[in-house]
Design an enzyme around this catalytic site. Structure first.
Site, PDB file in Angstrom:
ATOM      1  N   LYS A  71       0.931  -1.179   0.072  1.00  0.00           N
ATOM      2  CA  LYS A  71       0.186   0.054  -0.051  1.00  0.00           C
ATOM      3  C   LYS A  71       0.890   1.194  -0.064  1.00  0.00           C
ATOM      4  O   LYS A  71       0.198   2.271  -0.357  1.00  0.00           O
ATOM      5  CB  LYS A  71      -1.165  -0.115   1.119  1.00  0.00           C
ATOM      6  N   ASP A 107      -9.924   3.328   2.215  1.00  0.00           N
ATOM      7  CA  ASP A 107     -10.099   2.607   3.375  1.00  0.00           C
ATOM      8  C   ASP A 107     -10.808   3.525   4.683  1.00  0.00           C
ATOM      9  O   ASP A 107     -11.848   3.110   5.250  1.00  0.00           O
ATOM     10  CB  ASP A 107      -8.710   2.205   4.033  1.00  0.00           C
TER      11      ASP A 107
END
Ligand code: ATR
Length: 283
Positions: A71, A107
């Site tokens: 990520k 997220d």
């Protein structure tokens, strides 16, 4: 839906990816929406990430999700990282617009969507205790801070990381830290407890990150862990009259928002929730 030479591809890059729920959820979502795409997971070793991205770009893959451990590293391979993802310091969704790669982070926004949808609470009234200071805490902390919660206290096993995250979140709202041993001190005034650590995750289901006796009935307790659904923390919270927010919501809505980035239309949320719930029940 027919699969032929025009079928598009969306991917997942992670390491490992074997247990991911995303392929089943996304493929069912594409089918439900009548979209000519398939979703495939690829296990990519860290040193192969650049090659993988070059390959996906060359093949015209529409976009991809990025999960652990890529990520942060993915950012150097993209043409642009959108502001929220930059502020969080991580990308979980990439859109390929004719060879131009743009990174997003769904997220934090996914968490907030789910929290709002499932609890209907007034975000700006909340005094938050954020347990943990890792990647998930950064995303959720950013979403809560920029949504204007009244106050955030960060508590983490490694105090330096709590302090670093608090200093970052202070750009948007009043934030401080507390040691894990002193949690009882802040619990009285806390209205939203957000658990982002791995404590209590399968198979360590008897673990709990805080002393349950400080849980109370003015709390919403939100645990990002979705395996098991009822973590020990959520069970103890429920017994003490607190409201519960399950971890599945963030998993669902980060995917919903990623779908919308790639496809430019609303995702079939109810179907995606059902796929996730059924899949997790079967474990
Ligand atoms: P994620 O991306 O899921 O947030 P991470 O970045 O590795 O994963 O962060 C894991 C978090 O869980 C951290 O806050 C970690 O605390 P440290 O910063 O001290 O490592 C926390 N954590 C993991 N195991 C823990 C344990 N046994 N007790 C307390 N905290 C724990």
């Amino acid at each position: 839906m027919r699969i032929d030479g025009t079928t598009g591809v969306v991917a997942l890059l992670g390491h490992p990816v074997a247990h991911s729920k995303s392929p089943e959820m996304m493929n069912r979502a594409f089918q439900e929406a009548g979209l000519p795409y398939i979703y495939a997971a690829f296990d990519v070793a860290p040193e192969k990430l650049g090659d993988a991205v070059r390959g996906l770009r060359a093949l015209g893959v529409r976009g991809w999700n990025v999960t652990i451990p890529h990520k942060v590293a993915i950012m150097e391979w993209l043409d642009e990282v959108e502001e929220t993802a930059r502020a969080i310091g991580a990308v979980n969704t990439v859109v390929n617009d004719n060879g131009r790669l743009v990174g997003y982070n769904t997220d934090g926004a996914g968490y907030l969507h789910s929290l709002r949808d499932e609890t209907g609470l007034d975000i700006t009234a909340q005094r938050v205790l954020l347990l943990g200071a890792g990647g998930a805490a950064r995303a959720v902390g950013h979403a809560l801070a920029t949504a204007g919660v009244r106050h955030i206290t960060v508590a983490n096993r490694t105090k330096e990381k709590a302090e670093e995250l608090a200093a970052h979140l202070r750009q948007w709202t009043a934030t401080d830290t507390v040691g894990l041993a002193d949690l009882n001190r802040v619990m009285e005034e806390t209205t939203l407890l957000v658990q982002t650590t791995s404590v209590g995750m399968h198979p360590h289901v008897d673990e709990i990150p805080i002393d349950p006796s400080c849980l109370h009935d003015r709390l919403i307790v939100s645990d990002l862990i979705y395996r098991p659904k009822w973590t020990r923390l959520l069970q103890e919270a429920k017994e003490r009259g607190a409201r519960i927010h399950f971890g599945l919501g963030m998993l669902l809505y980060q995917a919903v928002l990623a779908f919308e980035h790639w496809m430019g239309r609303p995702a079939p949320i109810a179907l995606m929730r059902e796929v996730l719930e059924t899949s997790l029940q079967g474990e």
